[in-house]
Design an enzyme around this catalytic site. Structure first.
Site, short mmCIF file in Angstrom:
data_model
loop_
_atom_site.label_atom_id
_atom_site.label_comp_id
_atom_site.label_asym_id
_atom_site.label_seq_id
_atom_site.Cartn_x
_atom_site.Cartn_y
_atom_site.Cartn_z
N ASP A 15 -18.92 -19.79 30.91
CA ASP A 15 -17.45 -19.30 30.72
C ASP A 15 -17.63 -18.34 31.94
O ASP A 15 -18.65 -17.61 32.10
CB ASP A 15 -17.04 -18.87 29.69
CG ASP A 15 -15.56 -18.29 29.85
OD1 ASP A 15 -15.65 -16.69 29.43
OD2 ASP A 15 -14.75 -18.43 30.28
N ASP A 28 -14.84 -15.48 33.03
CA ASP A 28 -14.34 -14.15 32.83
C ASP A 28 -14.87 -13.62 31.37
O ASP A 28 -14.48 -14.41 30.34
CB ASP A 28 -13.04 -14.27 33.07
CG ASP A 28 -12.57 -14.16 34.39
OD1 ASP A 28 -12.13 -15.19 34.71
OD2 ASP A 28 -12.76 -13.27 34.98
O1 LIG Z 1 -12.77 -16.61 30.47
P1 LIG Z 1 -12.21 -17.76 31.71
O2 LIG Z 1 -11.94 -19.16 31.29
O3 LIG Z 1 -13.27 -17.84 32.75
O4 LIG Z 1 -11.34 -17.09 32.66
C1 LIG Z 1 -9.98 -16.46 31.81
C2 LIG Z 1 -9.12 -16.10 32.91
O5 LIG Z 1 -8.57 -17.00 33.65
C3 LIG Z 1 -7.88 -15.01 32.18
O6 LIG Z 1 -7.53 -16.01 31.25
C4 LIG Z 1 -6.25 -15.42 30.59
O7 LIG Z 1 -5.80 -16.59 29.59
P2 LIG Z 1 -4.79 -17.39 29.90
O8 LIG Z 1 -5.07 -18.33 30.84
O9 LIG Z 1 -3.36 -16.51 30.32
O10 LIG Z 1 -4.18 -18.27 28.38
C5 LIG Z 1 -6.47 -14.23 29.82
O11 LIG Z 1 -7.50 -14.36 28.76
C6 LIG Z 1 -7.33 -13.12 31.04
O12 LIG Z 1 -7.67 -12.13 30.11
C7 LIG Z 1 -8.27 -14.00 31.83
O13 LIG Z 1 -8.91 -12.93 32.83
MG LIG Z 2 -13.59 -16.13 29.17
#
Ligand SMILES: O=P(O)(O)OC[C@@H](O)[C@H]1O[C@@H](OP(=O)(O)O)[C@@H](O)[C@@H](O)[C@@H]1O
Ligand SMILES: [Mg+2]
Ligand SMILES: [Zn+2]
Length: 182
Positions: free
Chosen positions: A10, A12
Site C-alpha cells: 500500500d 499512503d
Molecule cells: O493507502 P492508499 O491506498 O495508498 O491511498 C489512500 C489515499 O488515496 C487516501 O484514501 C482516502 O480514502 P478514500 O479513497 O477517500 O476512501 C483516505 O483514506 C485518505 O486519507 C488517503 O490519503
Molecule cells: Mg493506506
C-alpha cells in the site's frame, strides 16, 4: 514463465505518512524504516509492487499527471536508497468522484483485488506465495481476495469486528513487521 512471489505494498500509510490525499512531493514524508523494510523483502526474493487507491484524482484534489510526477520523484528516491524500480498500480477512481471521467464503480479500487490481479498477470506473480502489507483493512481484504498467502496490517486501530483475521499479522508500526513471514 517462472512465477515470482511479490510483496504488495500500500502507499499512503506504508511508504509515506498518510496526511490525507497526498498528491505532491512536498507533502510526501517517508515512513520511518520503509526503505529497510522493502530491502529486507527484496533480499528474501520478493518483488515489491505498490498498489494504491488514489481517489484524490477522482475527487479533483490533484491530477493524474500530478500523481505520476510525484511517483517519478519517489522512484528516484528509491533508486538513491539502493532499491530497484518498484512497479506502481493505482486506482484513480471513486464512485462519487467529482470528475466524471473517474466517477466509476471500478474493479481496481481496494478492497477489490483488481490491481493485484493485474500486477500478477503482468509480472507472472505467484500469488499463493505473496504478501500484502497495508494500513487499512481494505488493503487486507484486497490481498485476501487476490489469494495472497499472508497479509500484514500495520495500524494501531483494531480490525473490524467481522474481519477474517486468518493469515494476517497485526502490527502497530512498520518496524514491528516480523523478519520472516511464512
Ligand atoms: O493507502 P492508499 O491506498 O495508498 O491511498 C489512500 C489515499 O488515496 C487516501 O484514501 C482516502 O480514502 P478514500 O479513497 O477517500 O476512501 C483516505 O483514506 C485518505 O486519507 C488517503 O490519503
Ligand atoms: Mg493506506
Ligand atoms: Zn479503479
Amino acid at each position: 514463465m517462472q512465477k515470482q512471489k511479490a510483496v504488495f505494498l500500500d502507499r499512503d500509510g506504508i511508504i509515506n505518512i498518510d496526511h490525507g490525499y497526498v498528491g505532491h512531493y512536498h507533502n510526501f514524508d517517508y515512513v520511518e524504516g520503509v526503505f529497510d523494510m522493502i530491502k529486507h523483502f527484496v533480499a528474501q526474493g520478493f518483488k515489491p509492487i505498490i498498489v494504491t487507491n488514489q481517489s484524490g484524482i477522482a475527487r479533483g484534489y490533484f491530477t493524474e499527471a500530478d500523481f505520476l510526477n510525484l511517483m517519478k520523484q519517489v522512484q528516484d528516491e528509491f533508486s538513491e536508497q539502493g532499491l530497484p524500480h518498484i512497479p506502481v498500480f493505482y486506482c484513480p477512481h471513486h464512485p462519487e468522484g467529482n470528475l466524471s471521467a473517474y466517477q466509476v464503480m471500478c474493479e481496481c479500487r481496494k478492497p477489490k483485488p483488481g490491481m493485484l490481479l493485474n500486477a500478477a498477470k503482468q509480472y507472472a506473480i505467484d500469488l499463493p506465495n505473496s504478501i500484502m502489507i497495508g494500513d487499512s483493512w481494505r488493503d487486507i481484504e484486497a490481498g485476501q481476495a487476490a489469494g495472497v498467502k499472508w497479509c500484514v496490517y500495520v495500524s494501531d486501530k483494531a480490525p473490524p469486528l467481522e474481519a477474517d483475521k486468518s493469515q494476517v499479522y497485526l502490527v502497530n508500526k512498520l518496524t514491528d513487521i516480523p523478519g520472516s513471514i511464512e
